[in-house]
Write a protein that holds these residues in place. Structure first.
Motif, PDB file in Angstrom:
ATOM      1  N   ALA A  99       0.835  -1.204   0.000  1.00 12.89           N
ATOM      2  CA  ALA A  99       0.000   0.000   0.000  1.00 12.89           C
ATOM      3  C   ALA A  99       0.868   1.252   0.000  1.00 12.89           C
ATOM      4  O   ALA A  99       0.572   2.239  -0.711  1.00 12.89           O
ATOM      5  CB  ALA A  99      -0.923  -0.006   1.211  1.00 12.89           C
ATOM      6  N   ALA A 100       1.952   1.226   0.765  1.00 12.30           N
ATOM      7  CA  ALA A 100       2.871   2.367   0.782  1.00 12.30           C
ATOM      8  C   ALA A 100       3.536   2.542  -0.578  1.00 12.30           C
ATOM      9  O   ALA A 100       3.721   3.671  -1.058  1.00 12.30           O
ATOM     10  CB  ALA A 100       3.915   2.162   1.870  1.00 12.30           C
ATOM     11  N   GLU A 102       2.303   1.739  -3.479  1.00  9.83           N
ATOM     12  CA  GLU A 102       1.325   2.301  -4.415  1.00  9.83           C
ATOM     13  C   GLU A 102       1.233   3.819  -4.273  1.00  9.83           C
ATOM     14  O   GLU A 102       1.160   4.552  -5.270  1.00  9.83           O
ATOM     15  CB  GLU A 102      -0.042   1.665  -4.178  1.00  9.83           C
ATOM     16  N   LYS A 103       1.244   4.301  -3.047  1.00  2.69           N
ATOM     17  CA  LYS A 103       1.205   5.755  -2.826  1.00  2.69           C
ATOM     18  C   LYS A 103       2.482   6.416  -3.334  1.00  2.69           C
ATOM     19  O   LYS A 103       2.442   7.502  -3.925  1.00  2.69           O
ATOM     20  CB  LYS A 103       1.005   6.049  -1.343  1.00  2.69           C
ATOM     21  N   LEU A 106       2.521   7.023  -7.162  1.00  5.10           N
ATOM     22  CA  LEU A 106       1.836   8.250  -7.576  1.00  5.10           C
ATOM     23  C   LEU A 106       2.692   9.471  -7.258  1.00  5.10           C
ATOM     24  O   LEU A 106       2.811  10.392  -8.076  1.00  5.10           O
ATOM     25  CB  LEU A 106       0.476   8.350  -6.884  1.00  5.10           C
ATOM     26  N   TRP A 107       3.264   9.480  -6.078  1.00  3.85           N
ATOM     27  CA  TRP A 107       4.122  10.602  -5.672  1.00  3.85           C
ATOM     28  C   TRP A 107       5.326  10.742  -6.597  1.00  3.85           C
ATOM     29  O   TRP A 107       5.776  11.860  -6.896  1.00  3.85           O
ATOM     30  CB  TRP A 107       4.556  10.376  -4.226  1.00  3.85           C
TER      31      TRP A 107
END
Length: 217
Positions: A99-100, A102-103, A106-107
């Motif tokens: 999950a980290a 995936e974020k 985007l960043w």
């Protein structure tokens, strides 16, 4: 018959892929979960992240103190504690790591319009034609390293014309390695271990038995 002038098309920029390897993603996330005033104590205590297996808890990662005490990824916790009885064990969190990641993908589009996950601990970013915005590819990689460090994450980044070459350099090359479009790939890749090819463990074992250790071979 009147001939219209032909519009000159601009050739596309050479493809440039940046691979980012978050070499200690799970440990970094475990550390960041502590309050800032608690992190020094967490760093000093030998700690391993573990996953349950059919043969018992197995280490997936360890902090620096744990590594210094002999803990290694893949070891059974019982074997590691034979070396370091004080080794603390914390459950790993692969779902949280993903999950980290995936974020972060985007960043990471701050450096290029396209990014992708490279699980379990990597990212790929297409930076074709974008490096000049940072003053060149070396400064781009320096910005990447600084940006991840500011978030408390250890990162190694490399640039190459293909995702495979960039991945190999990020994992096994020199820090901030760059394979330029016109470079001979063997200049930077030839001395890397065959593991840089991302082959199955069984294939790597066969190659080692054959005496093939480096890509140049």
């Amino acid at each position: 018959m009147r001939m219209e002038p032909c519009a000159l098309s601009t050739p596309p920029p050479p493809r440039r892929i940046m691979a980012i390897w978050l070499a200690r993603l799970s440990v970094d996330r475990w550390r960041l979960a502590h309050a800032p005033e608690e992190r020094a104590a967490a760093d000093a205590a030998p700690t391993a992240l573990i996953a349950e297996t059919a043969h018992g808890p197995r280490i997936t990662a360890a902090n620096d103190a744990g590594l210094a005490a002999g803990a290694r990824a893949g070891m059974l916790l019982a074997d590691a504690r034979a070396l370091c009885p004080d080794l603390a064990a914390v459950p790993s969190d692969p779902a949280g790591d993903l999950a980290a990641l995936e974020k972060l993908a985007l960043w990471a589009q701050r450096w290029g319009p396209w990014s992708a996950l490279d699980p379990p601990d990597g990212l790929l970013v297409d930076v074709s034609g974008a490096a000049h915005l940072w003053g060149g590819e070396e400064r781009l990689l320096a910005d990447v390293a600084a940006a991840f460090a500011a978030r408390g994450l250890t990162a190694r980044a490399a640039l190459a014309p293909t995702a495979g070459a960039a991945w190999a350099l990020a994992h096994y090359g020199a820090l901030g390695a760059i394979l330029a479009p016109g470079d001979d790939p063997l200049r930077l890749l030839g001395d890397l271990p065959v593991a840089a090819l991302r082959l199955d463990a069984d294939v790597l074992t066969v190659l080692r038995r054959l005496g093939i250790k480096r890509l140049g071979e």
